[in-house]
Write an enzyme that holds these catalytic residues in place. Structure first.
Site, PDB file in Angstrom:
ATOM      1  N   LYS A  52       0.911  -1.143   0.072  1.00  0.00           N
ATOM      2  CA  LYS A  52      -0.161   0.333   0.500  1.00  0.00           C
ATOM      3  C   LYS A  52       1.015   0.992  -0.215  1.00  0.00           C
ATOM      4  CE  LYS A  52      -3.837  -2.632   1.853  1.00  0.00           C
ATOM      5  NZ  LYS A  52      -4.587  -3.003   3.297  1.00  0.00           N
ATOM      6  N   GLN A  96      -4.761  -1.780   9.691  1.00  0.00           N
ATOM      7  CA  GLN A  96      -4.899  -2.985   8.823  1.00  0.00           C
ATOM      8  C   GLN A  96      -5.495  -4.178   9.418  1.00  0.00           C
ATOM      9  OE1 GLN A  96      -4.045  -3.181   5.939  1.00  0.00           O
ATOM     10  NE2 GLN A  96      -3.682  -5.312   5.522  1.00  0.00           N
ATOM     11  N   ASP A 119     -11.316   2.794   3.604  1.00  0.00           N
ATOM     12  CA  ASP A 119     -11.335   1.715   3.416  1.00  0.00           C
ATOM     13  C   ASP A 119     -13.100   0.975   2.750  1.00  0.00           C
ATOM     14  OD1 ASP A 119      -9.136  -0.815   4.292  1.00  0.00           O
ATOM     15  OD2 ASP A 119      -9.450  -0.436   5.472  1.00  0.00           O
TER      16      ASP A 119
HETATM   17  N1  GUN Z   1      -6.857  -7.102   5.952  1.00  0.00           N
HETATM   18  C1  GUN Z   1      -6.934  -7.625   4.976  1.00  0.00           C
HETATM   19  N2  GUN Z   1      -7.589  -6.772   3.910  1.00  0.00           N
HETATM   20  C2  GUN Z   1      -7.548  -5.991   4.273  1.00  0.00           C
HETATM   21  C3  GUN Z   1      -8.138  -4.404   4.058  1.00  0.00           C
HETATM   22  O1  GUN Z   1      -8.189  -4.033   2.441  1.00  0.00           O
HETATM   23  N3  GUN Z   1      -8.117  -3.442   5.146  1.00  0.00           N
HETATM   24  C4  GUN Z   1      -7.741  -3.389   5.955  1.00  0.00           C
HETATM   25  N4  GUN Z   1      -7.374  -2.525   6.218  1.00  0.00           N
HETATM   26  N5  GUN Z   1      -7.127  -4.730   6.096  1.00  0.00           N
HETATM   27  C5  GUN Z   1      -7.016  -5.557   5.440  1.00  0.00           C
END
Ligand code: GUN
Length: 284
Positions: A52, A96, A119
């Site tokens: 990311k 996350q 998100d």
């Molecule tokens: N953990 C696995 N996929 C995601 C996601 O799309 N966003 C977040 N914040 N955590 C994750």
């Protein structure tokens, strides 16, 4: 021969479009900063978080890392998120998941300001999605809509079956397909005669978390199959929820694993970050 939907290529196109848009917006004095919060050092989460941050650097968005120790308390994390909510320099907040077991994920998700919820997990974002209001869209389902549209696959009037009802994929996927005028069924672990249901699908979206579960008996001839799963099998090969080799001869289009849905999630996260710049423009 079925169309193999190339998520790597499509996600790269989207990131390149966003990069050009960010340059344009930056020239007008707009700025985006994504705060990326990780608690503990789960190796899979570290890989996702790094990807990311790399994507932010690629398209020209600032990212700020907050790497907190595993033993961080829920209240400490809430305080950090509140601080980021109030920081005018931060436009997007990503915590996350999964969080360590002693932290209530729902409380953390609810603490993130819906205006910075890139998100799309906050109940306000989810509500906006269901009633068709503008808001941040959950990244994986939004990425699947882009995969379909950019592969020339229409959704309107199609029978769409989503297998899986998670808050992160299944439910928002159903809402987005409905918004695109699909006829949507959500199937799940308690669905009776699952094969009968999935065989109705013109577009079958599978997010059940079971390795190679969907075989050709679950799929109508000529269907479009989208595989959200990601597993490592006993031979250490990556595979999805769909048995690709078994299903592929019968479908009109299918996503591979890896290289299908996976790369789209980050591209759509970047789109949500750029959205914070677009709305800045509207205010000026
Ligand atoms: N953990 C696995 N996929 C995601 C996601 O799309 N966003 C977040 N914040 N955590 C994750």
């Amino acid at each position: 021969m079925p169309q193999i939907i190339d998520g790597k290529k499509i996600s790269q196109q989207i990131k390149d479009e966003l990069k050009a848009e960010v340059q344009e917006l930056a020239s007008k004095g707009r700025h985006a900063c994504l705060a990326v919060v990780q608690v503990g050092n789960d190796p899979a989460s570290s890989v996702y978080v790094n990807n990311k941050k790399k994507a932010c650097a690629y398209i020209g968005i600032e990212s700020r890392s907050y790497e907190l120790p595993e033993e961080t308390s829920e209240n400490e994390l809430v305080s950090l998120v509140e601080e980021l909510n109030n920081d005018a320099e931060v436009n997007g907040i990503l915590v996350q998941l999964p969080l360590p077991g002693h932290i209530d994920e729902d409380r953390i998700i609810r603490t993130i300001s819906p205006d910075k919820d890139v998100d799309g997990f906050h109940p306000v974002s989810v509500g906006r999605l269901w009633i068709g209001e503008k808001g941040f869209l959950s990244c994986t389902p939004a990425g699947i809509i882009q995969l379909l549209k950019r592969s020339g696959i229409g959704i309107e009037g199609k029978r769409c079956v989503v297998v899986g009802r998670s808050n992160i994929v299944g439910k928002p996927m159903a809402a987005l397909l409905l918004r695109e005028n699909g006829t949507v069924t959500v199937a799940h672990s308690r669905t009776k005669d699952l094969k009968e249901v999935t065989r109705q699908a013109d577009i079958l979206i599978v997010a059940i978390g079971k390795e190679r579960f969907i075989t050709h008996e679950y799929v109508k001839d000529g269907a479009v199959v989208i595989d959200v799963g990601m597993h490592r099998d006993a031979q250490n090969h990556l595979c999805g929820d769909v048995d690709f080799a078994d299903v592929e001869p019968f479908v009109s289009a299918i996503t591979p694993v890896p290289g299908g849905v996976g790369p789209m999630t980050i591209a759509m996260l970047m789109n949500n970050c750029v959205e914070t710049m677009r709305t800045q423009e509207e205010r000026s």
